[in-house]
Design a protein around this motif. Structure first.
Motif, PDB file in Angstrom:
ATOM      1  N   GLY A  11     -23.006  -6.549  52.009  1.00 19.64           N
ATOM      2  CA  GLY A  11     -22.570  -6.601  53.415  1.00 19.64           C
ATOM      3  C   GLY A  11     -21.949  -7.987  53.923  1.00 19.64           C
ATOM      4  N   GLU A  12     -22.360  -8.917  53.504  1.00 13.46           N
ATOM      5  CA  GLU A  12     -22.005 -10.395  53.903  1.00 13.46           C
ATOM      6  C   GLU A  12     -20.501 -10.184  53.303  1.00 13.46           C
ATOM      7  OE1 GLU A  12     -23.783 -14.062  53.607  1.00 13.46           O
ATOM      8  OE2 GLU A  12     -25.758 -12.932  54.438  1.00 13.46           O
ATOM      9  N   VAL A  16     -17.043 -10.728  55.697  1.00 12.06           N
ATOM     10  CA  VAL A  16     -16.003 -11.687  55.184  1.00 12.06           C
ATOM     11  C   VAL A  16     -14.553 -11.140  55.154  1.00 12.06           C
ATOM     12  CG1 VAL A  16     -15.281 -13.612  53.720  1.00 12.06           C
ATOM     13  CG2 VAL A  16     -17.624 -13.524  54.665  1.00 12.06           C
ATOM     14  N   ASP A  17     -14.328 -10.170  54.356  1.00 11.41           N
ATOM     15  CA  ASP A  17     -13.389  -9.588  54.132  1.00 11.41           C
ATOM     16  C   ASP A  17     -12.616  -8.923  55.405  1.00 11.41           C
ATOM     17  OD1 ASP A  17     -13.498  -9.998  51.351  1.00 11.41           O
ATOM     18  OD2 ASP A  17     -14.186  -8.014  50.877  1.00 11.41           O
ATOM     19  N   PHE A  18     -13.719  -8.315  56.306  1.00 11.87           N
ATOM     20  CA  PHE A  18     -13.050  -7.748  57.612  1.00 11.87           C
ATOM     21  C   PHE A  18     -12.338  -9.093  58.520  1.00 11.87           C
ATOM     22  CE2 PHE A  18     -14.289  -7.260  61.841  1.00 11.87           C
ATOM     23  CZ  PHE A  18     -13.626  -5.865  62.088  1.00 11.87           C
ATOM     24  N   LEU A  19     -13.304  -9.952  58.467  1.00 10.54           N
ATOM     25  CA  LEU A  19     -12.974 -11.138  59.312  1.00 10.54           C
ATOM     26  C   LEU A  19     -11.493 -11.684  58.913  1.00 10.54           C
ATOM     27  CD1 LEU A  19     -16.367 -12.751  59.744  1.00 10.54           C
ATOM     28  CD2 LEU A  19     -14.839 -11.837  61.550  1.00 10.54           C
ATOM     29  N   LEU A  20     -11.238 -11.896  57.553  1.00  9.56           N
ATOM     30  CA  LEU A  20     -10.179 -12.428  56.967  1.00  9.56           C
ATOM     31  C   LEU A  20      -8.900 -11.393  57.498  1.00  9.56           C
ATOM     32  CD1 LEU A  20     -10.960 -13.711  53.402  1.00  9.56           C
ATOM     33  CD2 LEU A  20     -10.518 -14.783  55.612  1.00  9.56           C
ATOM     34  N   ARG A  29     -20.320 -20.561  55.166  1.00  2.16           N
ATOM     35  CA  ARG A  29     -21.051 -19.311  54.804  1.00  2.16           C
ATOM     36  C   ARG A  29     -22.646 -19.721  54.407  1.00  2.16           C
ATOM     37  NH1 ARG A  29     -18.318 -14.957  51.017  1.00  2.16           N
ATOM     38  NH2 ARG A  29     -20.244 -13.840  51.284  1.00  2.16           N
ATOM     39  N   ASN A  30     -23.474 -19.022  54.959  1.00  2.00           N
ATOM     40  CA  ASN A  30     -24.918 -19.290  54.691  1.00  2.00           C
ATOM     41  C   ASN A  30     -25.329 -20.886  55.083  1.00  2.00           C
ATOM     42  OD1 ASN A  30     -24.001 -17.279  52.040  1.00  2.00           O
ATOM     43  ND2 ASN A  30     -25.408 -16.615  53.553  1.00  2.00           N
ATOM     44  N   TYR A  31     -24.982 -21.183  56.451  1.00  2.00           N
ATOM     45  CA  TYR A  31     -25.354 -22.506  56.823  1.00  2.00           C
ATOM     46  C   TYR A  31     -26.905 -22.688  57.185  1.00  2.00           C
ATOM     47  CZ  TYR A  31     -25.845 -26.395  60.058  1.00  2.00           C
ATOM     48  OH  TYR A  31     -26.185 -27.517  60.524  1.00  2.00           O
ATOM     49  N   ILE A  51     -21.572 -15.654  63.102  1.00  2.00           N
ATOM     50  CA  ILE A  51     -21.779 -14.133  62.835  1.00  2.00           C
ATOM     51  C   ILE A  51     -23.030 -14.074  62.060  1.00  2.00           C
ATOM     52  CG2 ILE A  51     -20.719 -12.288  61.559  1.00  2.00           C
ATOM     53  CD1 ILE A  51     -18.083 -14.174  62.682  1.00  2.00           C
ATOM     54  N   GLU A  52     -23.727 -13.011  62.671  1.00  2.00           N
ATOM     55  CA  GLU A  52     -25.074 -12.547  61.874  1.00  2.00           C
ATOM     56  C   GLU A  52     -24.589 -11.059  61.415  1.00  2.00           C
ATOM     57  OE1 GLU A  52     -29.136 -12.149  60.681  1.00  2.00           O
ATOM     58  OE2 GLU A  52     -27.816 -13.837  61.163  1.00  2.00           O
TER      59      GLU A  52
END
Length: 119
Positions: A11-12, A16-20, A29-31, A51-52
């Motif tokens: 899902g993550e 990411v692919d969607f946002l790009l 990522r994963n901060y 983004i959650e």
């Protein structure tokens, strides 16, 4: 790895692919800070999008975005405040949710800008 963890990672990556594709730049990522983990920090124009990502195998128990709880929001806000200070950022910050649901022949992705907190 447990199946729900694999689904979460998938899902993550889909998020990411969607946002790009939507012309966001992935900053982090994963901060992690204190008790919070921010799934994705992305930038578009002068907006820092926090983004959650919520991924579910079904909507039988509700929409994925319904599983973001007040305590989690509080921890995310605290973490992002730290991130902004630590990186000396001067951007507008927006909190989004990307809901990913597994379907018969793939996944549905819904982006919810300004989902729960704005400052």
């Amino acid at each position: 790895m447990a199946q729900h963890n694999e689904l979460g990672k998938k899902g993550e990556q889909l998020a990411v692919d969607f946002l790009l594709k939507e012309n966001y730049k992935i900053v982090e990522r994963n901060y992690r800070f204190d008790k919070a983990e921010v799934d994705i920090i992305a930038k578009k124009d002068n907006i820092l999008a926090i983004i959650e990502v919520k991924t579910r195998s079904t909507k039988d128990f509700g929409n994925p975005q319904d599983f973001v709880k007040p305590k989690q929001i509080k921890n995310l806000v605290k973490a992002v405040n730290e991130y902004v200070i630590e990186n000396d950022l001067e951007s507008e910050v927006r909190f989004d949710i990307i809901a990913v649901v597994k379907e018969n022949n793939g996944f549905s992705i819904e982006h919810l800008p300004n989902a729960f907190y704005h400052f």
